[in-house]
Design an enzyme around this catalytic site. Structure first.
Site, PDB file in Angstrom:
ATOM      1  N   ARG A  53       0.847  -1.188   0.000  1.00  0.00           N
ATOM      2  CA  ARG A  53       0.000   0.000   0.000  1.00  0.00           C
ATOM      3  C   ARG A  53       0.885   1.241   0.000  1.00  0.00           C
ATOM      4  O   ARG A  53       1.916   1.270   0.689  1.00  0.00           O
ATOM      5  CB  ARG A  53      -0.926   0.030   1.225  1.00  0.00           C
ATOM      6  CG  ARG A  53      -2.079  -0.980   1.170  1.00  0.00           C
ATOM      7  CD  ARG A  53      -3.102  -0.657   0.069  1.00  0.00           C
ATOM      8  NE  ARG A  53      -4.230  -1.564   0.033  1.00  0.00           N
ATOM      9  CZ  ARG A  53      -4.357  -2.621  -0.765  1.00  0.00           C
ATOM     10  NH1 ARG A  53      -3.380  -2.932  -1.611  1.00  0.00           N
ATOM     11  NH2 ARG A  53      -5.455  -3.351  -0.745  1.00  0.00           N
ATOM     12  N   HIS A  64      -1.257  -0.352 -10.024  1.00  0.00           N
ATOM     13  CA  HIS A  64      -1.856  -1.281  -9.049  1.00  0.00           C
ATOM     14  C   HIS A  64      -2.273  -2.596  -9.737  1.00  0.00           C
ATOM     15  O   HIS A  64      -3.439  -2.990  -9.710  1.00  0.00           O
ATOM     16  CB  HIS A  64      -3.072  -0.632  -8.351  1.00  0.00           C
ATOM     17  CG  HIS A  64      -3.392  -1.279  -7.025  1.00  0.00           C
ATOM     18  ND1 HIS A  64      -3.741  -0.568  -5.916  1.00  0.00           N
ATOM     19  CD2 HIS A  64      -3.410  -2.574  -6.639  1.00  0.00           C
ATOM     20  CE1 HIS A  64      -3.969  -1.398  -4.900  1.00  0.00           C
ATOM     21  NE2 HIS A  64      -3.769  -2.623  -5.322  1.00  0.00           N
TER      22      HIS A  64
HETATM   23  P1  NAP Z   1      -1.111 -11.170   5.669  1.00  0.00           P
HETATM   24  O1  NAP Z   1      -1.237 -12.614   5.366  1.00  0.00           O
HETATM   25  O2  NAP Z   1      -1.976 -10.564   6.722  1.00  0.00           O
HETATM   26  O3  NAP Z   1       0.432 -10.900   6.052  1.00  0.00           O
HETATM   27  C1  NAP Z   1       0.873  -9.652   6.479  1.00  0.00           C
HETATM   28  C2  NAP Z   1       2.340  -9.771   6.910  1.00  0.00           C
HETATM   29  O4  NAP Z   1       2.775  -8.466   7.280  1.00  0.00           O
HETATM   30  C3  NAP Z   1       2.507 -10.688   8.113  1.00  0.00           C
HETATM   31  O5  NAP Z   1       3.715 -11.400   8.002  1.00  0.00           O
HETATM   32  C4  NAP Z   1       2.587  -9.700   9.267  1.00  0.00           C
HETATM   33  O6  NAP Z   1       3.334 -10.159  10.375  1.00  0.00           O
HETATM   34  C5  NAP Z   1       3.323  -8.548   8.600  1.00  0.00           C
HETATM   35  N1  NAP Z   1       3.102  -7.305   9.338  1.00  0.00           N
HETATM   36  C6  NAP Z   1       1.946  -6.699   9.642  1.00  0.00           C
HETATM   37  N2  NAP Z   1       2.164  -5.593  10.387  1.00  0.00           N
HETATM   38  C7  NAP Z   1       3.491  -5.524  10.560  1.00  0.00           C
HETATM   39  C8  NAP Z   1       4.332  -4.639  11.273  1.00  0.00           C
HETATM   40  N3  NAP Z   1       3.847  -3.589  11.952  1.00  0.00           N
HETATM   41  N4  NAP Z   1       5.667  -4.869  11.259  1.00  0.00           N
HETATM   42  C9  NAP Z   1       6.162  -5.940  10.603  1.00  0.00           C
HETATM   43  N5  NAP Z   1       5.435  -6.831   9.898  1.00  0.00           N
HETATM   44  C10 NAP Z   1       4.107  -6.610   9.891  1.00  0.00           C
HETATM   45  O7  NAP Z   1      -1.337 -10.287   4.367  1.00  0.00           O
HETATM   46  P2  NAP Z   1      -1.136 -10.740   2.828  1.00  0.00           P
HETATM   47  O8  NAP Z   1      -2.291 -11.521   2.353  1.00  0.00           O
HETATM   48  O9  NAP Z   1       0.219 -11.326   2.680  1.00  0.00           O
HETATM   49  O10 NAP Z   1      -1.216  -9.310   2.105  1.00  0.00           O
HETATM   50  C11 NAP Z   1      -0.327  -8.245   2.438  1.00  0.00           C
HETATM   51  C12 NAP Z   1      -0.819  -6.947   1.817  1.00  0.00           C
HETATM   52  O11 NAP Z   1      -0.604  -6.971   0.414  1.00  0.00           O
HETATM   53  C13 NAP Z   1      -2.326  -6.703   1.929  1.00  0.00           C
HETATM   54  O12 NAP Z   1      -2.655  -6.142   3.191  1.00  0.00           O
HETATM   55  C14 NAP Z   1      -2.591  -5.731   0.806  1.00  0.00           C
HETATM   56  O13 NAP Z   1      -2.505  -4.408   1.265  1.00  0.00           O
HETATM   57  C15 NAP Z   1      -1.447  -5.989  -0.172  1.00  0.00           C
HETATM   58  N6  NAP Z   1      -1.934  -6.479  -1.483  1.00  0.00           N
HETATM   59  C16 NAP Z   1      -1.594  -5.783  -2.592  1.00  0.00           C
HETATM   60  C17 NAP Z   1      -2.021  -6.222  -3.834  1.00  0.00           C
HETATM   61  C18 NAP Z   1      -1.649  -5.475  -5.088  1.00  0.00           C
HETATM   62  O14 NAP Z   1      -2.152  -5.791  -6.161  1.00  0.00           O
HETATM   63  N7  NAP Z   1      -0.749  -4.517  -5.045  1.00  0.00           N
HETATM   64  C19 NAP Z   1      -2.797  -7.384  -3.948  1.00  0.00           C
HETATM   65  C20 NAP Z   1      -3.119  -8.073  -2.780  1.00  0.00           C
HETATM   66  C21 NAP Z   1      -2.686  -7.623  -1.542  1.00  0.00           C
HETATM   67  P3  NAP Z   1       2.896 -11.455  11.227  1.00  0.00           P
HETATM   68  O15 NAP Z   1       3.185 -12.641  10.316  1.00  0.00           O
HETATM   69  O16 NAP Z   1       3.791 -11.418  12.381  1.00  0.00           O
HETATM   70  O17 NAP Z   1       1.431 -11.296  11.531  1.00  0.00           O
END
Ligand code: NAP
Length: 315
Positions: free
Chosen positions: A230, A278
């Site tokens: 993001r 995006h």
């Molecule tokens: P997820 O499964 O919830 O994983 C998030 C990761 O970020 C986890 O490892 C979490 O740590 C870590 N995290 C969260 N807060 C943190 C902090 N303060 N400091 C350090 N690490 C932190 O999410 P996901 O499914 O992988 O998706 C991640 C993000 O990708 C989404 O939230 C979305 O915004 C983005 N996204 C972008 C696109 C695009 O097209 N550009 C598409 C899909 C998603 P823990 O493992 O310790 O909980």
């Protein structure tokens, strides 16, 4: 009679209808999917679960007896910000296909940086014939900030292509074959060794602006950045000055504070920035609809609600 599942979305008419059709098809044996404007007052009253995609919060609030909402997107910071804390539980999309698509994008743009494509594109624009020394993937460490559904698959894909990978998350993690760390010291150590840093964390109160001047100071000189998470996780003025100073060599940005990226934004014309609209991992209607249908079918049969977003941590 089959229950009615509201589909609440502010997407334009064609996109909303395409989703409604796909959702109705996968749920046809167990439920009727209706857009918000098609609901009768009784159906609004009876709804316990709704499917949402950038919904108008007032429409969600009008479904007074909702217990949970199923998002069609993986990133739910907007829902977390807009729905009241005592409102319905928020279940985000977790689709293995989405993780594969993101892993492919992370590999593709890592290779783009690894094989010096921005530099060769610039040389071509100046009709310059000049080769640069090739590094091996083994000599290029990739650091992943965020080791969730998308980060883990991306790390595995990079590793399979020969890149040493190191991952950072909020909590301590152990992932076979991948070096991991957490906490402020873990972040510094990841940044000190990474040639390419990939951001895959959710946008939360903690991560907003997390990658600013102080964090950039710990990047390796000449490192590159990929942000597929993001926009507001990165402090734009700090990134621009780190690129301009030569500390960072390139940034591949798929997400921005404001989307579409405004025409006058300096990123558009910056020779060290690659702008993407995006597109790194769009939700894929066919696979997402099946995941959503599976979650709703399980709920209707057993009352079980999939793991919901933790409102205090914001993801
Ligand atoms: P997820 O499964 O919830 O994983 C998030 C990761 O970020 C986890 O490892 C979490 O740590 C870590 N995290 C969260 N807060 C943190 C902090 N303060 N400091 C350090 N690490 C932190 O999410 P996901 O499914 O992988 O998706 C991640 C993000 O990708 C989404 O939230 C979305 O915004 C983005 N996204 C972008 C696109 C695009 O097209 N550009 C598409 C899909 C998603 P823990 O493992 O310790 O909980």
């Amino acid at each position: 009679m089959k229950p009615v599942i509201p589909f609440v979305s502010n997407a334009d008419g064609a996109e909303r209808q395409a989703w409604r059709t796909a959702l109705q098809e996968v749920l046809k044996d167990i439920a009727d999917v209706k857009t918000f404007e098609e609901l009768t007052p009784d159906e609004c009253e009876a709804a316990k679960v709704a499917i949402v995609a950038n919904p108008d919060p007032a429409e969600v609030a009008a479904l007074k007896n909702l217990i949970w909402v199923q998002s069609l997107w993986a990133g739910v910071e907007r829902l977390v910000g807009e729905l009241p804390e005592d409102g319905p539980l928020i279940v985000r999309l977790t689709d293995p296909q989405l993780a594969d698509t993101m892993a492919e994008a992370v590999l593709a743009w890592t290779l783009y940086l690894h094989r010096d494509m921005p530099r060769y594109a610039q040389q071509q624009s100046r009709k310059m014939w000049k080769s640069h020394q090739l590094k091996l993937p083994e000599e290029r460490t990739v650091g992943l900030l965020g080791m969730g559904n998308l980060g883990i698959k991306s790390a595995q894909r990079l590793k399979a292509n020969g890149f040493p990978v190191t991952g950072w998350s909020r909590n301590k993690k152990s992932i076979a074959g991948i070096e991991t760390s957490h906490g402020p010291e873990g972040l510094k150590s990841l940044l000190a060794q990474s040639d390419i840093v990939v951001v895959l964390m959710p946008l939360t109160a903690e991560t907003r602006g997390m990658i600013g001047a102080e964090t950039f100071a710990h990047f390796k000189i000449g490192a590159s950045l990929i942000n597929f998470a993001r926009g507001p996780i990165i402090d734009t003025p700090a990134l621009l000055s780190t690129l301009d100073s030569g500390h960072l060599s390139h940034a591949v940005l798929d997400v921005f504070d404001q989307e579409p990226l405004p025409e006058e934004h300096p990123y558009w014309v910056h020779d060290k920035v690659t702008v993407l609209p995006h597109i790194s991992a769009p939700t894929i209607t066919s696979t997402a609809a099946k995941i959503v249908a599976g979650n709703i079918e399980q709920y209707l049969k057993t009352g079980a609600i999939p793991a919901a977003v933790d409102r205090t941590r914001g993801y």
